[in-house]
Design a protein around this motif. Structure first.
Motif, PDB file in Angstrom:
ATOM      1  N   ARG A   1      49.117  38.817  46.812  1.00 49.82           N
ATOM      2  CA  ARG A   1      49.712  39.784  45.885  1.00 49.82           C
ATOM      3  C   ARG A   1      49.455  39.356  44.441  1.00 49.82           C
ATOM      4  N   ASN A   2      49.628  38.073  44.171  1.00 45.97           N
ATOM      5  CA  ASN A   2      49.427  37.591  42.810  1.00 45.97           C
ATOM      6  C   ASN A   2      47.966  37.705  42.376  1.00 45.97           C
ATOM      7  N   VAL A   3      47.041  37.443  43.301  1.00 49.03           N
ATOM      8  CA  VAL A   3      45.624  37.606  42.974  1.00 49.03           C
ATOM      9  C   VAL A   3      45.318  39.064  42.669  1.00 49.03           C
ATOM     10  N   ALA A   4      45.872  39.984  43.471  1.00 50.97           N
ATOM     11  CA  ALA A   4      45.649  41.407  43.226  1.00 50.97           C
ATOM     12  C   ALA A   4      46.204  41.824  41.864  1.00 50.97           C
ATOM     13  N   ARG A   5      47.360  41.280  41.503  1.00 53.31           N
ATOM     14  CA  ARG A   5      47.946  41.604  40.198  1.00 53.31           C
ATOM     15  C   ARG A   5      47.135  40.994  39.064  1.00 53.31           C
ATOM     16  N   PHE A   6      46.583  39.822  39.315  1.00 52.85           N
ATOM     17  CA  PHE A   6      45.793  39.175  38.277  1.00 52.85           C
ATOM     18  C   PHE A   6      44.594  40.026  37.882  1.00 52.85           C
TER      19      PHE A   6
ATOM     20  N   HIS B   1      44.513  43.041  37.409  1.00 48.08           N
ATOM     21  CA  HIS B   1      44.953  44.087  36.480  1.00 48.08           C
ATOM     22  C   HIS B   1      45.492  43.501  35.173  1.00 48.08           C
ATOM     23  N   LEU B   2      45.306  42.180  34.976  1.00 46.30           N
ATOM     24  CA  LEU B   2      45.890  41.533  33.802  1.00 46.30           C
ATOM     25  C   LEU B   2      45.348  42.112  32.503  1.00 46.30           C
ATOM     26  N   ASP B   3      44.044  42.334  32.419  1.00 51.38           N
ATOM     27  CA  ASP B   3      43.474  42.880  31.182  1.00 51.38           C
ATOM     28  C   ASP B   3      44.019  44.282  30.891  1.00 51.38           C
ATOM     29  N   GLU B   4      44.109  45.089  31.933  1.00 49.60           N
ATOM     30  CA  GLU B   4      44.647  46.437  31.768  1.00 49.60           C
ATOM     31  C   GLU B   4      46.101  46.394  31.285  1.00 49.60           C
ATOM     32  N   LEU B   5      46.907  45.509  31.886  1.00 48.16           N
ATOM     33  CA  LEU B   5      48.299  45.376  31.477  1.00 48.16           C
ATOM     34  C   LEU B   5      48.416  44.875  30.042  1.00 48.16           C
ATOM     35  N   TYR B   6      47.561  43.942  29.671  1.00 47.22           N
ATOM     36  CA  TYR B   6      47.555  43.428  28.302  1.00 47.22           C
ATOM     37  C   TYR B   6      47.299  44.553  27.308  1.00 47.22           C
ATOM     38  N   ARG B   7      46.303  45.389  27.599  1.00 42.31           N
ATOM     39  CA  ARG B   7      45.974  46.480  26.685  1.00 42.31           C
ATOM     40  C   ARG B   7      47.111  47.501  26.595  1.00 42.31           C
ATOM     41  N   ARG B   8      47.791  47.756  27.714  1.00 45.27           N
ATOM     42  CA  ARG B   8      48.900  48.699  27.698  1.00 45.27           C
ATOM     43  C   ARG B   8      50.065  48.156  26.869  1.00 45.27           C
ATOM     44  N   VAL B   9      50.369  46.845  27.026  1.00 43.37           N
ATOM     45  CA  VAL B   9      51.432  46.240  26.241  1.00 43.37           C
ATOM     46  C   VAL B   9      51.081  46.249  24.760  1.00 43.37           C
ATOM     47  N   LEU B  10      49.830  45.941  24.447  1.00 43.12           N
ATOM     48  CA  LEU B  10      49.380  45.921  23.051  1.00 43.12           C
ATOM     49  C   LEU B  10      49.534  47.323  22.433  1.00 43.12           C
ATOM     50  N   LYS B  11      49.181  48.377  23.198  1.00 38.08           N
ATOM     51  CA  LYS B  11      49.320  49.759  22.707  1.00 38.08           C
ATOM     52  C   LYS B  11      50.789  50.114  22.491  1.00 38.08           C
ATOM     53  N   LEU B  12      51.660  49.692  23.437  1.00 38.89           N
ATOM     54  CA  LEU B  12      53.087  49.947  23.286  1.00 38.89           C
ATOM     55  C   LEU B  12      53.647  49.261  22.038  1.00 38.89           C
ATOM     56  N   GLU B  13      53.216  48.050  21.771  1.00 36.28           N
ATOM     57  CA  GLU B  13      53.684  47.344  20.579  1.00 36.28           C
ATOM     58  C   GLU B  13      53.230  48.050  19.309  1.00 36.28           C
ATOM     59  N   ARG B  14      51.995  48.520  19.286  1.00 37.72           N
ATOM     60  CA  ARG B  14      51.487  49.230  18.108  1.00 37.72           C
ATOM     61  C   ARG B  14      52.226  50.549  17.892  1.00 37.72           C
TER      62      ARG B  14
END
Length: 343
Positions: free
Chosen positions: A320-325, A327-340
Motif C-alpha cells: 500500500r505504501n509503495v502504491a501511495r509513493f 502518487h507522491l509527486d501528484e500529491l505534492y503538486r496538489r498541496v502546492l496549488k492549495l497553498e497558493r
C-alpha cells in the motif's frame, strides 16, 4: 609453513603493553581470549558495553579489560583502561594463530628475472611475480597469487592466496589484501556505437595507501585515465566493488557488499554501511556515516549520518505504501496549488 603457537602472556606484561592499570596478580598467565559470558580461567575478556555488566559479575575469566567505573563489580583480575574494546584489539595480536610463512621463494613460484624480491620476502607456491615488480622487505605473497608487471608492494604487506594484482598497482606498507581480491582490473568503460559497444582502454592504475586492509572477494578497478586511489588506513570489507577513478579518503571504513560507481570521491573518516550504493561522479565530504542499504544519488557536503532505504514491513502495508509513493509527486503538486490558492 610454520604456525605460530598461541603465546602465554603474563598480566603484568599485558598491562605494560596496553598502558593498563593492573588489579590482580601480575604473574597470572593468560593463554587465550574468550567472551565475557564464557571465558574461563586463563582467558582474557573485555567489557565495553554496560548492557553486559551482569556477565561481568558472574565472570570466571582469568582477567577482564574494563573501565574504572566497572571495577567494583569485577570478581577477577582486571586491567583498567579508557577504551576496553581498543585495548582488546591490541591484546588480540598476542594470541593470533595465523600462519607465519618462512622467508624465501617457493620452488613452484614463477618470478621474473628483473623483479626485486628481497630475501626477507616470502613467495608461495604457484605465485607469479611479473616483470618490473618491486617487493618491499618482509612482504608475503600467498599461494597462487599474481603480481602484475610494474606493480610495487611496500614493506610488510601481506597478500593472501589467490589474489590477482594487475599491472601498475602500487600498495603502501603494511597493507593486507585477503583472498580472491582483484586489484587493477579494467574499469567499466565503453563507448556506444551503432552496432554495440567500443571498449575504452583503461590506462590508469591503482594506488593503495599504507595500513590498508581489503577483505576477501573485493574488487578495485584501475582508472580510466588517472589512478583509482585508496587512502592510508582505509578498511574495506568483503565483496565490495570500487569502480574506476574512485578516490577514498584516509581511514574511511566500508562494509560488505557496497558498490561505489566510477569517479566518485569519498572523504576521510567516513563509515559506509553494508550494501549501500553510491552513484558515480559525486562527492562525499569527510566524516559522513551512510546507513546500510542506503542509495546515495547526490553529493553530500556536510558531515553527519544519512540513510534512505525503507525498513522491512508486513507485505500488505508495504505494498500500500509503495502504491501511495507513486502518487507522491501528484500529491505534492496538489498541496502546492492549495497553498497558493489560499494566499
Amino acid at each position: 609453513m610454520p604456525v605460530t603457537a598461541p603465546k602465554t602472556v603474563r598480566l603484568d606484561v599485558l598491562a605494560r603493553e596496553l598502558g593498563a592499570e593492573l588489579h590482580g596478580p601480575g604473574d597470572l598467565e593468560v593463554t587465550g581470549l574468550g567472551t565475557l559470558g564464557a571465558a574461563g580461567p586463563g582467558q582474557l575478556t573485555f567489557l565495553a558495553n554496560p548492557r553486559y555488566r551482569a556477565h561481568l559479575e558472574n565472570s570466571r575469566a582469568g582477567a577482564v579489560l574494563l573501565r574504572a567505573d566497572q571495577l567494583d563489580v569485577c570478581p577477577v583480575a582486571a586491567l583498567v583502561v579508557k577504551d576496553p574494546y581498543l585495548a582488546y584489539a591490541k591484546a588480540s595480536h598476542f594470541f593470533d594463530t595465523a600462519s607465519v610463512p618462512a622467508a624465501g621463494v617457493h620452488a613452484a613460484a614463477c618470478v621474473a628475472e628483473d623483479a626485486v624480491v628481497p630475501t626477507s620476502a616470502s613467495v608461495g607456491p604457484n605465485a607469479v611475480i611479473e616483470a618490473g615488480v618491486v617487493l618491499g622487505e618482509g612482504v608475503v605473497i600467498g599461494a597462487n597469487s599474481v603480481v602484475g608487471a610494474g606493480s610495487s608492494l611496500g614493506d610488510g604487506c601481506r597478500i593472501w592466496p589467490n589474489v590477482t594484482i594487475y599491472h601498475g598497482v602500487h600498495i603502501g606498507p603494511r597493507s593486507i589484501i585477503h583472498a580472491n581480491c582483484v586489484l587493477g582490473a579494467d574499469g567499466f568503460g565503453f563507448a556506444p556505437t551503432a552496432s554495440g559497444w567500443s571498449k575504452i582502454a583503461q590506462v590508469g592504475g591503482v594506488r593503495i595507501g599504507a595500513d590498508v586492509e581489503i577483505g576477501a572477494g573485493t574488487t578495485v578497478d584501475r582508472g580510466a585515465i588517472d589512478d583509482t586511489v585508496i587512502g592510508d588506513g582505509v578498511i574495506l570489507d568483503n565483496q565490495i566493488q570500487v569502480a574506476h577513478n574512485v578516490v577514498i579518503g584516509d581511514h574511511t571504513a566500508v562494509a560488505g557488499k557496497v558498490g561505489i560507481a566510477g569517479s566518485s570521491r569519498i572523504g576521510a573518516y567516513c563509515m559506509i554501511g553494508g550494501a549501500a550504493g553510491i552513484s558515480g561522479h559525486l562527492e562525499i565530504c569527510d566524516k559522513v556515516q551512510i546507513l546500510g542499504m542506503s542509495l546515495v544519488s547526490r553529493s553530500i557536503t556536510e558531515p553527519g549520518t544519512y540513510g534512505s532505504a525503507l525498513p522491512v514491513d508486513k507485505q500488505d502495508r508495504y505494498r500500500r505504501n509503495v502504491a501511495r509513493f507513486r502518487h507522491l509527486d501528484e500529491l505534492y503538486r496538489r498541496v502546492l496549488k492549495l497553498e497558493r490558492d489560499a494566499e
